[in-house]
Design a protein around this motif. Structure first.
Motif, mmCIF file in Angstrom:
data_model
loop_
_atom_site.group_PDB
_atom_site.id
_atom_site.type_symbol
_atom_site.label_atom_id
_atom_site.label_comp_id
_atom_site.label_asym_id
_atom_site.label_seq_id
_atom_site.Cartn_x
_atom_site.Cartn_y
_atom_site.Cartn_z
ATOM 1 N N SER A 97 0.657 -0.796 0.202
ATOM 2 C CA SER A 97 -0.016 0.161 0.168
ATOM 3 C C SER A 97 0.786 1.725 -0.027
ATOM 4 C CB SER A 97 -1.369 0.262 1.105
ATOM 5 O OG SER A 97 -1.651 -0.715 0.760
ATOM 6 N N LEU B 243 0.791 4.284 -3.297
ATOM 7 C CA LEU B 243 0.921 5.612 -2.151
ATOM 8 C C LEU B 243 2.473 6.358 -2.938
ATOM 9 C CD1 LEU B 243 -0.020 6.074 1.771
ATOM 10 C CD2 LEU B 243 -1.163 7.324 -0.649
ATOM 11 N N MET C 198 -0.514 11.894 -3.647
ATOM 12 C CA MET C 198 -0.381 10.784 -2.247
ATOM 13 C C MET C 198 -1.724 11.108 -1.788
ATOM 14 S SD MET C 198 3.398 10.865 -0.888
ATOM 15 C CE MET C 198 2.548 9.854 0.632
ATOM 16 N N LEU D 104 -5.267 8.873 -1.131
ATOM 17 C CA LEU D 104 -5.539 8.392 0.302
ATOM 18 C C LEU D 104 -6.985 9.004 0.643
ATOM 19 C CD1 LEU D 104 -2.824 9.579 2.155
ATOM 20 C CD2 LEU D 104 -3.780 7.081 2.155
ATOM 21 N N THR D 105 -7.331 10.423 -0.390
ATOM 22 C CA THR D 105 -8.756 10.931 0.258
ATOM 23 C C THR D 105 -10.202 9.950 -0.295
ATOM 24 O OG1 THR D 105 -7.898 12.972 0.004
ATOM 25 C CG2 THR D 105 -10.345 12.738 -0.173
ATOM 26 N N SER E 114 -9.259 6.333 -1.797
ATOM 27 C CA SER E 114 -9.949 5.326 -1.116
ATOM 28 C C SER E 114 -10.294 5.385 -0.210
ATOM 29 C CB SER E 114 -8.076 5.208 -0.907
ATOM 30 O OG SER E 114 -7.423 5.198 -1.693
ATOM 31 N N ILE E 115 -10.571 6.196 0.865
ATOM 32 C CA ILE E 115 -11.000 6.005 2.126
ATOM 33 C C ILE E 115 -13.098 6.020 2.138
ATOM 34 C CG2 ILE E 115 -11.660 7.559 3.965
ATOM 35 C CD1 ILE E 115 -8.878 8.417 4.153
ATOM 36 N N GLU F 276 -4.736 -0.587 -4.167
ATOM 37 C CA GLU F 276 -4.574 0.457 -2.889
ATOM 38 C C GLU F 276 -5.878 -0.199 -1.643
ATOM 39 O OE1 GLU F 276 -2.763 3.138 0.248
ATOM 40 O OE2 GLU F 276 -1.673 1.547 -1.568
ATOM 41 N N ILE G 279 -3.838 3.368 7.325
ATOM 42 C CA ILE G 279 -3.619 4.585 6.501
ATOM 43 C C ILE G 279 -2.447 5.591 7.245
ATOM 44 C CG2 ILE G 279 -4.464 7.039 5.984
ATOM 45 C CD1 ILE G 279 -6.935 5.167 4.635
ATOM 46 N N ILE H 151 1.926 5.531 5.419
ATOM 47 C CA ILE H 151 1.800 7.304 5.250
ATOM 48 C C ILE H 151 3.508 7.350 5.333
ATOM 49 C CG2 ILE H 151 2.027 9.730 5.157
ATOM 50 C CD1 ILE H 151 -1.045 9.673 5.531
ATOM 51 N N SER I 177 5.882 5.038 3.285
ATOM 52 C CA SER I 177 5.602 5.378 1.426
ATOM 53 C C SER I 177 7.123 6.374 1.212
ATOM 54 C CB SER I 177 4.276 6.082 1.018
ATOM 55 O OG SER I 177 4.270 7.276 1.802
#
Length: 346
Positions: free
Chosen positions: A99, A103, A122, A126-127, A129-130, A279, A306, A310, A313
């Motif tokens: 993951s 990222l 990145m 993340l945004t 994916s959530i 991801e 998450i 971070i 990555s």
């Protein structure tokens, strides 16, 4: 009948979408595990396809029989004791590391093409994916049903254009391309090993949700074949561009450059979307595992994961692939052997 076909299609796209991530979609993974071995790389990719099919059938049968909910349950069942605990830890570490790779890959992609800071790519990954992860398994199946066919269409377009512009390509020419490494068989086994254990993280919860063995097996077989075709095409394109591809973090983007900006942007978007689908799959797998092991909610698990990935990555895209993948591949090979022994014993 129509519903069954749609279900099989969705399962096959989840298989492809889970495995095709930052490494494969960019060409970096295929380059390191196959292309460097020259013409024999095609045999290695076909061998991976056989392993995918056999192991998917075994995992589906075991999961349905014992009503497993996550890869934690499978590992404890197949490999009890210290080795199982080590495999479980390394699987979780690998999925989270993978993951983190995605990222980093998202950041590299945005930086290479748009010259924007890496953190922009990145944050975008993340945004979204959530948002998708909040929909659980439905979100996973929905996004892959759109992303995977788009990927196949774009890669096929690039392949056809290449054949049209370079008509003198033949088997003799491919055989004459120099290779940089020799042990292609072991490299193929490692690659198949970590992909199977990675996919099991999604496949096991899927068997519990769907519980239709024939559809699950059919979807996994079609997914395996689709993934193999994609890998063969990408490997073919990379072989024809040796040694230049080794200079880039995202070799496929370099190959697409010569066919104009429109195709380059399409490749760029599809690579990013495939990174995104994997991801989501990886975080979902670990989230389900955390939910079972630590008895915490699925959504809380996602945010914990998450926060961990971070900082990982920041190590770098290529560095993570070259170190993390082979190490985990060896562990996953041992686990595959244990799975096969357990399956035939029971």
């Amino acid at each position: 009948m129509k519903e069954k076909i749609i279900l099989i299609f969705q399962i096959s796209t989840v298989f492809i979408g889970t495995v095709v991530g930052a490494g494969l979609a960019s060409g970096q993974e295929i380059s390191q595990f196959f292309t460097q071995y020259g013409y024999n790389s095609f045999i290695g990719i076909l061998g991976c396809s056989i392993i995918y099919i056999i192991m998917s059938i075994i995992i589906i049968n075991i999961s349905i029989k014992y009503k497993l909910n996550s890869y934690d349950g499978l590992i404890k069942l197949v490999s009890p004791g210290f080795l199982g605990m080590a495999t479980n830890f390394l699987t979780t570490f690998f999925l989270m590391g993978s993951s983190a790779i995605i990222l980093a890959g998202s950041g590299a992609l945005i930086h290479q093409y748009f010259n924007l800071p890496r953190w922009v790519g990145m944050l975008l990954m993340l945004t979204i994916s959530i948002i998708v992860l909040s929909r659980n398994i439905k979100g996973l199946m929905e996004i892959n049903s759109v992303i995977v066919p788009s990927l196949i269409l774009v890669i096929l377009t690039l392949f056809i254009l290449y054949l049209a512009f370079y008509k003198n390509i033949n088997i003799s020419y491919l055989k004459s391309i120099p290779h940089y490494k020799n042990n292609w068989f072991f490299s193929s086994l490692i690659y198949a090993g970590f992909n199977i254990l990675c996919y099991s993280g999604v496949l096991i919860p899927l068997t519990l949700s769907i519980n239709k063995k024939k559809s699950l097996i059919a979807g996994s077989i079609i997914g395996s074949l689709g993934l193999t075709i994609l890998a063969l095409i990408i490997n073919f394109l990379l072989l024809l561009n040796i040694p230049y591809i080794f200079k880039y973090e995202i070799p496929l983007l370099y190959i697409a450059n010569r066919f104009g900006k429109a195709l380059q942007i399409m490749i760029l978007i599809i690579i990013w979307l495939e990174m995104f689908s994997t991801e989501v799959s990886n975080v979902y797998s670990v989230g389900k595992n955390f939910e079972e092991i630590f008895n915490i909610s699925y959504k809380k698990s996602i945010f914990i994961i998450i926060l961990i990935i971070i900082p990982i990555s920041q190590i770098g895209f290529v560095n993570l692939i070259s170190f993390l993948y082979p190490a985990f591949g060896v562990v996953s090979l041992i686990f595959i052997i244990q799975c096969i022994i357990f399956y035939f014993k029971n």
